[in-house]
Design a protein around this motif. Structure first.
Motif, short mmCIF file in Angstrom:
data_model
loop_
_atom_site.label_atom_id
_atom_site.label_comp_id
_atom_site.label_asym_id
_atom_site.label_seq_id
_atom_site.Cartn_x
_atom_site.Cartn_y
_atom_site.Cartn_z
N UNK A 139 31.38 -42.35 -68.47
CA UNK A 139 30.76 -41.07 -68.83
C UNK A 139 30.87 -40.07 -67.68
N UNK A 140 30.68 -40.52 -66.44
CA UNK A 140 30.80 -39.63 -65.29
C UNK A 140 32.24 -39.14 -65.13
N UNK A 141 33.22 -40.01 -65.38
CA UNK A 141 34.62 -39.60 -65.31
C UNK A 141 34.94 -38.58 -66.39
N UNK A 142 34.42 -38.79 -67.59
CA UNK A 142 34.67 -37.88 -68.71
C UNK A 142 34.05 -36.52 -68.44
N UNK A 143 32.81 -36.49 -68.01
CA UNK A 143 32.15 -35.22 -67.75
C UNK A 143 32.71 -34.54 -66.49
N UNK A 144 33.19 -35.29 -65.56
CA UNK A 144 33.76 -34.72 -64.34
C UNK A 144 35.05 -33.98 -64.60
N UNK A 145 35.77 -34.29 -65.68
CA UNK A 145 37.02 -33.63 -66.00
C UNK A 145 36.83 -32.36 -66.81
N UNK A 146 35.63 -32.05 -67.27
CA UNK A 146 35.41 -30.86 -68.09
C UNK A 146 35.74 -29.58 -67.33
N UNK A 147 35.46 -29.52 -66.08
CA UNK A 147 35.74 -28.32 -65.31
C UNK A 147 37.19 -28.19 -64.90
N UNK A 148 37.99 -29.19 -65.11
CA UNK A 148 39.39 -29.19 -64.68
C UNK A 148 40.36 -28.76 -65.78
N UNK A 149 39.87 -28.29 -66.91
CA UNK A 149 40.72 -27.88 -68.02
C UNK A 149 41.23 -26.48 -67.76
N UNK A 150 42.55 -26.29 -67.88
CA UNK A 150 43.17 -24.96 -67.71
C UNK A 150 43.46 -24.39 -69.11
N UNK A 151 42.81 -23.30 -69.45
CA UNK A 151 42.99 -22.71 -70.80
C UNK A 151 44.37 -22.14 -70.99
N UNK A 152 45.09 -21.89 -69.93
CA UNK A 152 46.46 -21.40 -70.05
C UNK A 152 47.38 -22.42 -70.71
N UNK A 153 47.05 -23.68 -70.64
CA UNK A 153 47.85 -24.71 -71.27
C UNK A 153 47.76 -24.61 -72.80
N UNK A 154 46.61 -24.14 -73.31
CA UNK A 154 46.42 -24.08 -74.76
C UNK A 154 46.97 -22.79 -75.35
N UNK A 155 47.06 -21.71 -74.59
CA UNK A 155 47.53 -20.42 -75.10
C UNK A 155 49.02 -20.40 -75.32
N UNK A 156 49.79 -20.91 -74.39
CA UNK A 156 51.25 -20.89 -74.52
C UNK A 156 51.66 -21.98 -75.42
#
Length: 156
Positions: A139-156
């Motif tokens: 759970x700590x690993x999963x929640x720790x990755x939430x801030x590492x998402x780059x929205x630019x990956x989803x737009x292009x």
């Protein structure tokens, strides 16, 4: 109880005690086991330095137990005798190693023999990479990755 009856019982007790003692002594005798293969001296004498090749060595003295790590490495023949004594750890009491060394052309360059007294103890080191997530829960690993998402990956 009669005297004869008592003597028979005493004789039977001595017999059982003697049989138990003999069984205990036989059970504690060491067992020697042989592992591996080393060619006998008569066969090694047939290997000619500078003349024989890898193929002829296998024909004369048999396939090696191990070969060198590199392509075209030397041949190693290893045999060991281990003494097993009851529940104790087996002890190596004899080791014979025959090395058939080949030159760059594949011909026999030398035949060497080593024993247990020639061996050295080699300590193998364990190189283990430690994980950065070893002390983190799922759970700590999963929640720790939430801030590492780059929205630019989803737009292009």
């Amino acid at each position: 109880m009669s005297v004869i009856h008592r003597r028979k019982i005493a004789g039977l007790r001595r017999f059982v005690l003697g049989a138990a003692l003999v069984t205990a002594l036989v059970a504690c005798s060491p067992i020697v086991r042989k592992h591996g293969y080393v060619p006998v001296e008569e066969d090694l004498a047939l290997v000619q330095v500078g003349v024989d090749t890898r193929e002829t060595v296998v024909d004369v003295i048999g396939a090696p137990v191990a070969t060198g790590l590199l392509e075209g490495g030397d041949y190693y023949y290893v045999a060991s005798h281990f003494r097993h004594y009851g529940p104790l750890k087996p002890q190596e009491i004899q080791r014979d190693v025959v090395v058939v060394v080949f030159d760059g052309k594949g011909a026999v360059a030398n035949v060497e023999r080593y024993g247990l007294e020639d061996g050295n103890v080699v300590t193998l080191s364990r190189r283990v990479t430690t994980s950065a997530t070893a002390d983190k829960t799922f759970l700590r690993q999963l929640l720790g990755n939430l801030g590492n998402i780059d929205t630019g990956q989803f737009i292009n």
